[in-house]
Write a protein that holds these residues in place. Structure first.
Motif, PDB file in Angstrom:
ATOM      1  N   ALA A 133       0.830  -1.204   0.000  1.00 49.13           N
ATOM      2  CA  ALA A 133       0.000   0.000   0.000  1.00 49.13           C
ATOM      3  C   ALA A 133       0.866   1.257   0.000  1.00 49.13           C
ATOM      4  O   ALA A 133       0.577   2.228  -0.716  1.00 49.13           O
ATOM      5  N   ALA A 134       1.926   1.245   0.794  1.00 43.50           N
ATOM      6  CA  ALA A 134       2.819   2.404   0.854  1.00 43.50           C
ATOM      7  C   ALA A 134       3.550   2.599  -0.469  1.00 43.50           C
ATOM      8  O   ALA A 134       3.699   3.727  -0.947  1.00 43.50           O
ATOM      9  N   ALA A 135       4.000   1.505  -1.062  1.00 37.90           N
ATOM     10  CA  ALA A 135       4.700   1.589  -2.344  1.00 37.90           C
ATOM     11  C   ALA A 135       3.774   2.087  -3.450  1.00 37.90           C
ATOM     12  O   ALA A 135       4.160   2.906  -4.294  1.00 37.90           O
ATOM     13  N   PHE A 136       2.533   1.606  -3.444  1.00 40.43           N
ATOM     14  CA  PHE A 136       1.560   2.040  -4.454  1.00 40.43           C
ATOM     15  C   PHE A 136       1.319   3.542  -4.357  1.00 40.43           C
ATOM     16  O   PHE A 136       1.303   4.251  -5.369  1.00 40.43           O
ATOM     17  N   ARG A 137       1.130   4.022  -3.136  1.00 46.53           N
ATOM     18  CA  ARG A 137       0.907   5.460  -2.953  1.00 46.53           C
ATOM     19  C   ARG A 137       2.120   6.271  -3.393  1.00 46.53           C
ATOM     20  O   ARG A 137       1.976   7.331  -4.027  1.00 46.53           O
ATOM     21  N   GLU A 138       3.314   5.776  -3.081  1.00 47.79           N
ATOM     22  CA  GLU A 138       4.533   6.508  -3.474  1.00 47.79           C
ATOM     23  C   GLU A 138       4.655   6.608  -4.991  1.00 47.79           C
ATOM     24  O   GLU A 138       5.021   7.655  -5.529  1.00 47.79           O
ATOM     25  N   VAL A 139       4.346   5.517  -5.676  1.00 48.07           N
ATOM     26  CA  VAL A 139       4.546   5.468  -7.130  1.00 48.07           C
ATOM     27  C   VAL A 139       3.431   6.177  -7.890  1.00 48.07           C
ATOM     28  O   VAL A 139       3.681   6.856  -8.891  1.00 48.07           O
ATOM     29  N   ASP A 177       8.426   2.667 -16.708  1.00 46.84           N
ATOM     30  CA  ASP A 177       9.161   2.906 -15.468  1.00 46.84           C
ATOM     31  C   ASP A 177       8.392   2.471 -14.222  1.00 46.84           C
ATOM     32  O   ASP A 177       8.906   2.560 -13.109  1.00 46.84           O
ATOM     33  N   HIS A 178       7.179   1.975 -14.395  1.00 44.54           N
ATOM     34  CA  HIS A 178       6.389   1.602 -13.230  1.00 44.54           C
ATOM     35  C   HIS A 178       6.985   0.428 -12.459  1.00 44.54           C
ATOM     36  O   HIS A 178       7.040   0.453 -11.225  1.00 44.54           O
TER      37      HIS A 178
END
Length: 235
Positions: free
Chosen positions: A21-27, A61-62
């Motif tokens: 969840a944190a990685a998704f929000r960051e990206v 780049d995702h």
């Protein structure tokens, strides 16, 4: 001996979901609504499906950006791994028992990215008998069946002795793991500790199906039988 990590040796679902969840929000700059199920797939596949499920069109780049963000997010939560996760029943004893087999090298073949797999194992003291340098991981571009060959070649280069398919065993908890073993020509010990039932694992073609890793004597006997010339399934 190649071990899957998540739901075979450890269960860190809560922490891993939070890191995703944190990685998704960051990206993406958006909150995560739906996380794609792993089902034995590599993190790379889970990432792409998660983006699609949340209406994000994947760009070149995702994947690298998400992989790096996932590694950081999980590392930031390393203190929670042992608190909110667990080693699977019998995992520590199973690794120690297999380590006593002469000439055996243990590593991992996992859909989890390497940095996260290393943290998972270390949090529960499961890294003592595992050589993480010769494993296969979720950020690599190869399918799992090909990663088996890659891991064998890495072990051969590191230890200077051959590790043929006939002397290699994969231990995992999903039908995808079983399929990888079949395609990779190695023996398969399946553990019904993840999302696949014992019946599904057997139907997929596992050589041995266990409910858990607690019976180390039976596990060692299975490894010995499967890696003997008469016991290995041709492939």
């Amino acid at each position: 001996m190649l071990w899957n990590v998540d739901h075979t040796l450890v269960d860190v679902t809560i922490v891993l979901r939070d890191a995703y969840a944190a990685a998704f929000r960051e990206v993406t700059g958006r909150p995560l609504v739906r996380l794609a199920p792993a089902r034995g797939r590599p993190d790379s596949e889970v990432i792409f499906e998660t983006l699609a499920l949340n209406g994000v069109v994947a760009e070149d780049d995702h994947l690298p950006a998400f992989t790096e963000a996932l590694a950081r997010a999980f590392a930031d939560r390393r203190d929670r791994i042992a608190e909110q996760g667990r080693a699977m029943p019998g995992a520590r004893e199973a690794l120690a028992a297999v380590a006593r087999l002469e000439g055996t090298v243990q590593s991992v073949l996992t859909g989890t990215i390497r940095s996260n797999a290393v943290l998972m194992l270390g949090a529960f003291g499961l890294d003592e008998h595992i050589d993480v340098e010769v494993g296969g991981y979720g950020e690599e571009v190869y399918p799992k069946a090909t990663l088996i060959q890659v891991a064998r070649r890495r072990a051969e280069a590191r230890y200077g002795v051959p590790f043929p398919a006939s002397a290699t065993v994969l231990v995992g908890d999903s039908t995808r793991d079983v399929q990888a073993a079949r395609f990779g020509g190695v023996a398969m010990i399946a553990v019904a500790s993840g999302g696949s039932t014992a019946a599904e694992l057997a139907e997929a073609g596992a050589d041995v199906v266990l409910d858990d890793l607690c019976d180390t004597e039976w596990l060692v006997a299975a490894v010995t039988r499967l890696t003997s010339p008469a016991g290995h399934v041709a492939g």
